[in-house]
Enzyme design. Sequence first.
Site, mmCIF file in Angstrom:
data_model
loop_
_atom_site.group_PDB
_atom_site.id
_atom_site.type_symbol
_atom_site.label_atom_id
_atom_site.label_comp_id
_atom_site.label_asym_id
_atom_site.label_seq_id
_atom_site.Cartn_x
_atom_site.Cartn_y
_atom_site.Cartn_z
ATOM 1 N N LYS A 257 0.807 -1.225 0.000
ATOM 2 C CA LYS A 257 0.000 0.000 0.000
ATOM 3 C C LYS A 257 0.836 1.268 0.000
ATOM 4 C CE LYS A 257 -4.001 -1.952 2.354
ATOM 5 N NZ LYS A 257 -3.587 -2.979 3.315
ATOM 6 N N HIS B 144 3.013 -11.549 10.774
ATOM 7 C CA HIS B 144 3.637 -10.353 10.203
ATOM 8 C C HIS B 144 3.321 -9.161 11.097
ATOM 9 C CE1 HIS B 144 -0.310 -10.966 8.315
ATOM 10 N NE2 HIS B 144 -0.441 -9.649 8.361
#
Length: 320
Positions: free
Chosen positions: A187, A257
């Site tokens: 992103k 993550h």
Amino acid sequence: MEGTGDLLNKKRKLENSDEIVDKCPPVLKNFKDFNINKVIAENPRCKTATIHGQIAGEDAVVLLEKTAFDASHLGNYLSELTTLNNTLKNDIYGTYDAFPPLIENAIRATVIHPATEKHIKKYTDQPCYVVHETPELYTNITLPLIISKQFSIQWVYNILGKKKEADRIVFEDPDPEQGFVLLPDMKWDCKDTRSLYLVAIVHKHEVKSLRDLTADSLPLLNNILHKGLDAIKERFGVPSSQVHVYLHYQPSYYHLHVHFAHVQCEAPGMGADRAHMLIDVIDNIQIASNFYQRKTLTFTVREEDDLYKKYKDSGYFDKS
Ligand code: G7M
């Protein structure tokens, strides 16, 4: 029925498979072959629109996003290169539609192709519902779904195996137990450090989410926190005091993550129903090793999520 061990072995094989990587569709030059089906999400505040369509007969999702101004290029906007159409003039006040030079006018397009039904659902605007997940609900509803979930995380294995995005890696600790790869999140366009957004993906495969973390995970978590922040300071000049480091629960991918976002960046998933600051996670585990196996965790599900359907079928929402 496959057990967790079989599924993990399958995942490892995928990580080493060149075959799947080579099936990637070619890089697009334009949207000539994109047939629009439907606008599935719009956000006027974030200036994004998400469109479902087809490319070469296969489903695709395209996310269009107006990009931020680059302060060092403002001279290009405020010059004779920008055409102005006056829309209002009243005394000293004027508004204009401004058409800057093409090069300054780029929008960011994220393309998922071929997109599965799950991708289309994931990117579609839909009603949300709150779940307070007790340890029992995790064991009986959430965990069985995670284990049976077929959502591909090939992109994660491509990164860990250096088959994709290898040139974008900001830092790597190759240790199989405590190591991770730190790289810009898909992103972030890497243009402005005030919207800095990176993700650290652990090398270890067995840790699905926050729920699996115990005192045994502390070396891994401390390693990510400290080495990740050091690497960001060195590469981007952003001090640790300006970086939020957090995990999502629920995450979209069940391979551990950690997110690193600039404090000024309105990164998605920063709400109290999803973001868990890594420093707090470490602290909680230090207080009690089984904190995340005992804690009721609150999160939001969307109507098209498999998890929502599982909770709905169990009668969970009937009580609310
Ligand atoms: O915690 P959660 O599961 O929501 O976060 C996953 C993150 O991975 C999101 O912020 C995505 O933008 C990011 N991400 C997803 N994909 C498919 C990619 C990818 O292919 N490359 C990179 N660098 N980040 C990705």
